[in-house]
Design a protein around this motif. Sequence first.
Motif, PDB file in Angstrom:
ATOM      1  N   GLN A 160      67.587  -4.313  41.658  1.00 28.17           N
ATOM      2  CA  GLN A 160      66.207  -4.360  42.443  1.00 28.17           C
ATOM      3  C   GLN A 160      66.011  -5.689  43.039  1.00 28.17           C
ATOM      4  OE1 GLN A 160      63.712  -2.830  39.798  1.00 28.17           O
ATOM      5  NE2 GLN A 160      63.051  -4.876  38.815  1.00 28.17           N
ATOM      6  N   TRP A 161      65.038  -5.681  43.889  1.00 29.10           N
ATOM      7  CA  TRP A 161      64.464  -7.022  44.507  1.00 29.10           C
ATOM      8  C   TRP A 161      65.563  -7.519  45.198  1.00 29.10           C
ATOM      9  CZ3 TRP A 161      61.613 -10.291  40.365  1.00 29.10           C
ATOM     10  CH2 TRP A 161      60.420  -9.407  39.804  1.00 29.10           C
TER      11      TRP A 161
ATOM     12  N   SER B 620      54.438 -20.749  37.636  1.00 34.76           N
ATOM     13  CA  SER B 620      53.636 -19.684  38.049  1.00 34.76           C
ATOM     14  C   SER B 620      53.570 -18.392  37.125  1.00 34.76           C
ATOM     15  CB  SER B 620      53.995 -19.092  39.347  1.00 34.76           C
ATOM     16  OG  SER B 620      55.487 -18.583  39.436  1.00 34.76           O
ATOM     17  N   GLU B 622      54.439 -15.498  37.731  1.00 38.10           N
ATOM     18  CA  GLU B 622      55.628 -14.899  38.142  1.00 38.10           C
ATOM     19  C   GLU B 622      56.745 -15.200  37.307  1.00 38.10           C
ATOM     20  OE1 GLU B 622      53.561 -16.047  40.248  1.00 38.10           O
ATOM     21  OE2 GLU B 622      53.039 -14.452  41.910  1.00 38.10           O
ATOM     22  N   GLU B 623      56.842 -16.670  37.226  1.00 38.45           N
ATOM     23  CA  GLU B 623      58.079 -17.020  36.474  1.00 38.45           C
ATOM     24  C   GLU B 623      58.124 -16.571  35.064  1.00 38.45           C
ATOM     25  OE1 GLU B 623      59.441 -20.810  38.878  1.00 38.45           O
ATOM     26  OE2 GLU B 623      58.583 -21.298  36.982  1.00 38.45           O
ATOM     27  N   THR B 626      59.836 -13.426  35.737  1.00 32.70           N
ATOM     28  CA  THR B 626      60.968 -13.259  36.526  1.00 32.70           C
ATOM     29  C   THR B 626      62.126 -14.262  35.882  1.00 32.70           C
ATOM     30  OG1 THR B 626      60.296 -15.303  37.899  1.00 32.70           O
ATOM     31  CG2 THR B 626      59.807 -12.975  38.647  1.00 32.70           C
ATOM     32  N   LEU B 627      61.875 -15.537  35.249  1.00 29.10           N
ATOM     33  CA  LEU B 627      62.597 -16.272  34.548  1.00 29.10           C
ATOM     34  C   LEU B 627      62.796 -16.408  32.916  1.00 29.10           C
ATOM     35  CD1 LEU B 627      62.105 -19.305  37.032  1.00 29.10           C
ATOM     36  CD2 LEU B 627      63.819 -17.691  37.285  1.00 29.10           C
ATOM     37  N   SER B 638      61.199  -5.757  33.040  1.00 26.81           N
ATOM     38  CA  SER B 638      62.597  -5.937  33.674  1.00 26.81           C
ATOM     39  C   SER B 638      62.823  -4.450  34.551  1.00 26.81           C
ATOM     40  CB  SER B 638      63.804  -5.816  32.752  1.00 26.81           C
ATOM     41  OG  SER B 638      63.777  -4.869  31.783  1.00 26.81           O
ATOM     42  N   ASP B 639      62.135  -3.568  34.243  1.00 26.04           N
ATOM     43  CA  ASP B 639      62.347  -2.195  35.267  1.00 26.04           C
ATOM     44  C   ASP B 639      61.104  -2.361  36.408  1.00 26.04           C
ATOM     45  OD1 ASP B 639      59.962  -1.760  33.736  1.00 26.04           O
ATOM     46  OD2 ASP B 639      60.612   0.356  33.409  1.00 26.04           O
ATOM     47  N   MET B 640      60.211  -3.352  36.426  1.00 21.34           N
ATOM     48  CA  MET B 640      59.157  -3.378  37.607  1.00 21.34           C
ATOM     49  C   MET B 640      60.092  -3.810  38.826  1.00 21.34           C
ATOM     50  SD  MET B 640      55.952  -5.221  36.021  1.00 21.34           S
ATOM     51  CE  MET B 640      55.182  -4.921  34.410  1.00 21.34           C
ATOM     52  N   ASN B 641      59.081  -3.281  39.738  1.00 20.15           N
ATOM     53  CA  ASN B 641      59.650  -3.607  40.974  1.00 20.15           C
ATOM     54  C   ASN B 641      58.582  -4.802  41.482  1.00 20.15           C
ATOM     55  OD1 ASN B 641      57.260  -2.667  42.187  1.00 20.15           O
ATOM     56  ND2 ASN B 641      58.429  -0.637  42.772  1.00 20.15           N
ATOM     57  N   LYS B 642      58.860  -5.355  42.604  1.00 23.42           N
ATOM     58  CA  LYS B 642      58.128  -6.551  42.754  1.00 23.42           C
ATOM     59  C   LYS B 642      56.741  -6.320  43.159  1.00 23.42           C
ATOM     60  CE  LYS B 642      58.372 -11.044  42.843  1.00 23.42           C
ATOM     61  NZ  LYS B 642      58.239 -11.992  43.873  1.00 23.42           N
ATOM     62  N   ILE B 643      56.534  -5.225  43.716  1.00 24.41           N
ATOM     63  CA  ILE B 643      55.205  -4.742  43.844  1.00 24.41           C
ATOM     64  C   ILE B 643      54.351  -4.486  42.718  1.00 24.41           C
ATOM     65  CG2 ILE B 643      53.671  -2.776  44.784  1.00 24.41           C
ATOM     66  CD1 ILE B 643      55.658  -2.259  47.028  1.00 24.41           C
ATOM     67  N   LEU B 645      54.966  -6.088  39.869  1.00 22.31           N
ATOM     68  CA  LEU B 645      54.896  -7.515  39.299  1.00 22.31           C
ATOM     69  C   LEU B 645      53.718  -8.070  39.842  1.00 22.31           C
ATOM     70  CD1 LEU B 645      55.701  -9.587  37.254  1.00 22.31           C
ATOM     71  CD2 LEU B 645      57.414 -10.574  38.751  1.00 22.31           C
ATOM     72  N   ASN B 646      53.547  -8.196  41.250  1.00 19.68           N
ATOM     73  CA  ASN B 646      52.697  -8.901  42.081  1.00 19.68           C
ATOM     74  C   ASN B 646      51.235  -8.314  41.613  1.00 19.68           C
ATOM     75  OD1 ASN B 646      54.547 -10.275  43.454  1.00 19.68           O
ATOM     76  ND2 ASN B 646      53.985  -9.614  45.421  1.00 19.68           N
ATOM     77  N   GLU B 650      48.274 -10.233  40.318  1.00 23.55           N
ATOM     78  CA  GLU B 650      46.724 -10.211  40.801  1.00 23.55           C
ATOM     79  C   GLU B 650      45.712  -9.759  39.877  1.00 23.55           C
ATOM     80  OE1 GLU B 650      45.809 -10.729  44.174  1.00 23.55           O
ATOM     81  OE2 GLU B 650      47.537 -11.801  43.729  1.00 23.55           O
TER      82      GLU B 650
ATOM     83  N   THR C 119      60.922 -15.755  42.627  1.00 24.96           N
ATOM     84  CA  THR C 119      60.881 -15.628  41.055  1.00 24.96           C
ATOM     85  C   THR C 119      59.644 -16.401  40.809  1.00 24.96           C
ATOM     86  OG1 THR C 119      62.466 -17.680  41.329  1.00 24.96           O
ATOM     87  CG2 THR C 119      63.186 -15.574  40.533  1.00 24.96           C
ATOM     88  N   ASP C 120      59.046 -17.373  41.860  1.00 21.63           N
ATOM     89  CA  ASP C 120      57.860 -18.233  41.250  1.00 21.63           C
ATOM     90  C   ASP C 120      56.749 -17.752  42.172  1.00 21.63           C
ATOM     91  OD1 ASP C 120      58.059 -19.394  43.817  1.00 21.63           O
ATOM     92  OD2 ASP C 120      58.881 -21.112  43.297  1.00 21.63           O
ATOM     93  N   SER C 121      56.855 -16.751  42.851  1.00 20.95           N
ATOM     94  CA  SER C 121      55.572 -16.491  43.659  1.00 20.95           C
ATOM     95  C   SER C 121      55.713 -14.736  43.990  1.00 20.95           C
ATOM     96  CB  SER C 121      55.737 -17.069  45.049  1.00 20.95           C
ATOM     97  OG  SER C 121      56.664 -16.388  46.062  1.00 20.95           O
ATOM     98  N   GLY C 122      54.857 -14.232  44.690  1.00 24.97           N
ATOM     99  CA  GLY C 122      55.061 -12.919  45.318  1.00 24.97           C
ATOM    100  C   GLY C 122      56.121 -12.398  46.453  1.00 24.97           C
ATOM    101  N   PRO C 124      58.834 -11.131  48.392  1.00 30.78           N
ATOM    102  CA  PRO C 124      59.792  -9.771  48.012  1.00 30.78           C
ATOM    103  C   PRO C 124      60.922 -10.251  47.759  1.00 30.78           C
ATOM    104  CG  PRO C 124      58.456  -9.563  49.783  1.00 30.78           C
ATOM    105  CD  PRO C 124      58.026 -10.742  49.698  1.00 30.78           C
ATOM    106  N   SER C 155      47.112 -14.846  47.675  1.00 34.22           N
ATOM    107  CA  SER C 155      47.601 -13.379  47.131  1.00 34.22           C
ATOM    108  C   SER C 155      48.790 -12.880  47.854  1.00 34.22           C
ATOM    109  CB  SER C 155      46.671 -12.433  47.041  1.00 34.22           C
ATOM    110  OG  SER C 155      45.631 -12.832  46.192  1.00 34.22           O
ATOM    111  N   TRP C 156      49.613 -12.122  47.420  1.00 28.61           N
ATOM    112  CA  TRP C 156      50.694 -11.544  48.062  1.00 28.61           C
ATOM    113  C   TRP C 156      50.579  -9.943  48.016  1.00 28.61           C
ATOM    114  CZ3 TRP C 156      54.876 -13.478  50.738  1.00 28.61           C
ATOM    115  CH2 TRP C 156      55.296 -14.828  50.588  1.00 28.61           C
ATOM    116  N   ILE C 158      53.157  -6.500  49.148  1.00 33.33           N
ATOM    117  CA  ILE C 158      54.454  -6.120  49.774  1.00 33.33           C
ATOM    118  C   ILE C 158      54.493  -4.826  50.305  1.00 33.33           C
ATOM    119  CG2 ILE C 158      56.909  -5.696  48.888  1.00 33.33           C
ATOM    120  CD1 ILE C 158      56.698  -7.890  47.033  1.00 33.33           C
TER     121      ILE C 158
END
Lengths: 463, 655, 375
Positions: A160-161, B620, B622-623, B626-627, B638-643, B645-646, B650, C119-122, C124, C155-156, C158
Amino acid sequence: MTRLVKPPERMKKPFLIFAALWLAAAVGWCDGYPEKLDSNTNHLLEPILPAGAGANLLVEGDYPYYGNVPVEMRPYRNIVPHFRYWLTRLPFRGPGRDYPDPPGLSSLKIGLLSPPNYGTEAKRGELSRQGVQLAIEEANAARRPGELPFELVERADSPQWGSAANIAVDFADANVLAFIGTIDGDATHVALRVALKTETFIVNCSDPDPSLTETQIPWLLRNFPDNRQHGYLLARLIVEERGLTNIVVLRANNRPGRMGVRPFVDAVRRLGHPVLQEINFKEGERTFETSITVLKQAQPDAIVLWGNPAETGLVAAQLRSAGVKAALFGFDRLVDPEFVRLAGLAAEGVTAAFFFDPERTDPVWLGFVARYEKRFGQRPEHYAAYGYDGTKMLLAAIRKVGPNRYRIHDAMTSIDEYQGVSGYMRFDGRWDNIAPIVYAQYLGGKWHYLPAPPAKSTQAARN
Amino acid sequence: MRKLSLILLLALASLVGLTLWVRQTYWGDHRRRMSGQTDLAKVGCLNCHLVSTASLRWSQPRPHHDTPAGLAVSPDGAMLYIALDDRDEIAVADTASRQVLRRWKITGRPWGLALDNLGKRLFVTCREGDRLAVLDTGDGHELASVPTGRGPVAVAFCRTLNGERLVVANSLSDDISVLADSPWRELGRPAAGREPFAVAGSPDGSRAFVANRMVELASVKTSPASELTEIDTLSGRAVRREALASAHLSESVCAVPSRSWMLTPVVKIRNQVPITQAANGWVMSGGLAITDVNTGEMLQMPLDEANDYFADPAGLVVDPAGGRAFIASGGSDVITVVDLERMAAWLAKASPAERREAIYDLALAPEYVVARLPTGRNPRQLALSPEGSTLFVAERLEDDILLLDANQLTVRGRIRLGDGGSDDPIRRGERVFTSSAYTFQHQFSCRSCHPDGHMDGLSYDFDGDGIGDNLLDNRSLLGVAGTEPFKWNGKNPSLDVQCGPRFAKVLMRTEPFPPGPLQDLTTFIKSLPPARSARRGDGKLTTAQARGKAIFFATRTASGKEIPHERRCSTCHRPPLYSVRLPFDVGTQGTSDTTKAFDTPHLLGVGGTAPYLHDGRAQSLEEIWTLYNPDDRHGVTSDMNKIQLNDLVEFLKTL
Amino acid sequence: MLGLQLAGGPRVRSAETAGPDLPFPLIERFETYGAAEGLPGHKIQCVTRASDGRLWVGTYEGAAVRENGRFHLISTNAGLSHRMVMCLVEDPRRGDLWLGTMRGLNRYSAGRITTYTQTDSGLPNNVIYGLAIMNDSLWVATAAGLGMLELKTGSWKIYDHNNTVMHEPWVYAVKSAGDRLFVGVWGGGILEFEPANGIFKEHRDPDRDMHFDLTPDDGPVSDVTSWIAWDAGILWQSTYFGLSRYDGSRWRTWQEKKSPLPSNFVNFVWARGPVAWVGTDRGLAVTDGSIWANYRTTDQGTGMLEIAAPGRPVENRRMTTALPNNFIHGIWVDDHEAWLATADGLAHAFLAAPRTAGKAGDAKTNPATPSFGRN
């Protein structure tokens, strides 16, 4: 003053058509270029001709048109479209052929984008990787004095991503000369878009997605016969050879499944027998009761399966348990021991489109099998074979033109034919391998590989 | 009777047996199942259950004080306007009589003040109202209220060829609102550094300079830097953003009229030096950053002396002639007077290398520091009368304004705003918190690393080995009440231990706080509410935040698999504190860490506490995932999409 | 000047006798900038002139900004997240310049670069193809969806195939158009988005097959959108299958050979009023949909201008200067000049002053103004 006479109603339509044609001709005549009418036509419904009606328009281009599909399976075959693509190959007109070789090279880097090393494609990805690896090892072993060795830069995709896009950028940063990959159509599409910008050639040896080469990006060659070839063959087998017309499709509910069955669904519709139902199942599903209940209502005589063996094997077994007697067909992934194991008795009689006969006994294939077995301790199959062939094609191009991505592009995109361990390849205007594929039938506890029968239109032409 | 005794004995034995059985079977299993650990020590039902914030000190009513914040002097020098942020008031004082004449109510925690050139309008930043109020100085009525970024703390009035401008430093949204007049509206919103905190216009009004308090987010291994932001007031755009190397906590900025200098008080920070070196004065010191606005050259000059430090430089003003600068040391209760002529003379004769290295030479201050004037507790904001004769000092924790003769450097008197609040333990504790009197050579106060009780965004090496390879993230003290134990290893069971012997041993290098001040100090810290979150004013969640909340409390992954209890967000970060106050191994052990399990931080106000994880490796939210969560041990992500995670991020920002 | 530069005789007819006025100015001459002039690389991907007059150039080896006649390099050493700069957009409210690269988003604010990665922000995805500013939001076209950064809050959001009608999440272009946004989706045509009500509307190629364009003018020429442009209520779509225009009610499409469009491989389109500046792999085309001026460099390095108009023979003219390369990645145009990002250098095109009706725009008073037809 002239009074306009109102034409009779039945004359109205021809009159309008004539008027439109006249206007078009008139405008075209007086223009410096062929100006078009502002017709603002909505989507025209594709006419469905009765089976065996044939085609009255053959398109002859520089390259076989529309994946070399039999004319009766072409869309809009009775209409001259405004514009046809891929009759000739799209050139790359940018600069770069004269760029000097990168200084200080110690190796010739090739990227390999593999599927994630977990999940459903991991095994296929590993087989493909082994084919690539063998080709590189052989090329390095055979290199002549002064020739640089090839170096494989491997990266595994994430699911993904848009990970493949990032990896394609990594490849550019690593100064790969070209890269190979991958199985997933989504990932390969994404990587191809980056490759267009980084101007790095991709050789694809494993993606069945028919739409992969449809984006007019002249930076990819695919030697892996895609789902169009499989779909057209299945359509011929089901409709033309077996005369089965009540067709149901059962497919995985994902992008590969959606894109994979599309050519088949289109083809049988164009043959006059639209698919009665297209039923989806989820990856990981184990019982298919609901789908089978729905399917039975259609009373199919042919069922086409698209998916991985873990599901399609169970589907086949449960179909038979439910008393469904329709003939079972499917795509290449049925030709897998796991399918046979899960399907049990239901595997008997299953027909699947496949790439080539792996039981061939020609020296090229046998030699490859022997070398592969020696290197990896197992018998190769088609992913390894196409991976090996694709890599050989690429390495040959690099050896021929040197470490210049643009000349490598030219060398790869000028390939029309290739004889590999997987067999003969013929590339169309989109650089897709359109050589004939085979089909496999599971009979008597064993897969039998048979050549594809010629299309009815071809037979008619011969007669 | 004997029978009854026997029955009671049996009943008691049964009860004990049942308790032991429950403890052995259910409790152990429950603990193991929920935490995924078998060796959790000192855990009880109350770690997770029956937790309430209602009883915490920060939830309780507290006394309010007449604490002075921003100051503004009328053009004729007759009036002094004082923002009383704790009262939601503006006090108007007569400078001659030193009496408060009026008090005007204004909502939203007034902080920064500025006047127009005629003194007719007073501009007030309302720190919690996210607005700028324009008051008529005649009667104090509100002429306008203009929305700004979040947390506006400072404002400068500038006149340009194209009209008036107000430049507002928005401390929480890390940007600057440039407002144009007729009517007042936001002309631009240029980005600033992290936590813009002070703003000053250039003498001609064409430029404004914004000092940013916190360092920029960067790898903990790199040298930190804060920012000085230059704004073109006409266009409302940023034109220059200069890094103040290894410097932070600037709370003031001021132009030097006779020179092209812009002065900023800074704390020179060396956080990568082991904290054991505090004894050598290597960790932090006060300085003055000089920016030549014409050439862009930046220098830093020390304000401290080798054996005596003047912690927490805050307010800064320069006299109209540009001859002297006055810098308030909030931690040392001192006004440092710098002779700018002498400083310029030293700079003129110094070699480039000497100029570059000047900040490290603590013998240099006597070259240009001409006086150290004692003040009351915690001097912060400063103002000068227009002709420069009177220096007004906001003695924040005395509730008064000190008036100094800026020429004679003598005390003229005080404007009393309140009683000082000495009977309030929170106020007394804040005095301890802000004072450097207890640390070795007065190098720093608690506030030096926890400005306003928050955090400085840095990581420090607290290991006693002195190697300096084990940096630990500095955590905010806001909302910390009830979240004991403390420290990342969870070894400090209470604030009394944390701030008492441990603090003395590791940081102060002196005797610990006496019992009384220590008690007050912990009371103050417990009174600090969590940092402001990004939750909407009406308290409702946005759609994305609501989706993120569902993810936070999810018991199943996106693909439907059950998430083990110990990997659910809400198991360890359980409301209402969003921490069960137990150590967990979330797979973040570094090569220098001696433990795998780290204290579970509370998440109240977490959106404003970057960087994250025990060593500040995640810059952040996110990191974190993500990292630094490759094995799904810090939640199954790990199975989350970016939406998704965002959305989760939030939601976290609303806590 | 152009009249003198054209081959085929110096005599140029006045517009009054030659035919209608051109709806756009012609290019008088080109100047080329490359590594020798201070650009970090010869492969130029994008170019824009900011409101403060500075010219920004994105190359495959970093970005450059032109101030006082000199290019200043902004490289990864200065904090840029990746060397390959794919797109640029200015935030007019803040004066910041946003740079989309192959690995992350960058905000250039008064000399300081802040980066945003997936990886460090929203964000995509790190691969960024297009950027647009709409009020206080930044829209980012990435390889895995459309991202929106609220500049005031950080804020992000997607938008991808999970939460919109987007056919695929592969976004190639995004353009702010007043109260709405147009999103170019690779394989998904164009999405029209109204942020105020959250509605997405799809514009798709009705053919649903990539092998042909069944009928002209029936919608987007292809679902594979390579770029979009919008101005004065007109949307232009570039694809590798041709060019499309949408005026809010009607579509027009153009393909090579069927029209003066030099090539179906259209990388970029820039809209200015009703005119499109079209960057192809065979040079630059300027058109209002009716009249075309195509510029290209011949194999011999000569600049050629081809003018095609309805009812008139195609007119070929030789220019004294030429595009540095026919493969055009990016364009920026105003009334006086055009900047062209090509695969082998940056071209500065000087435009002739446009003639207006009623003003005698003849060769004498405005010799650079071309005309159709010759004696």
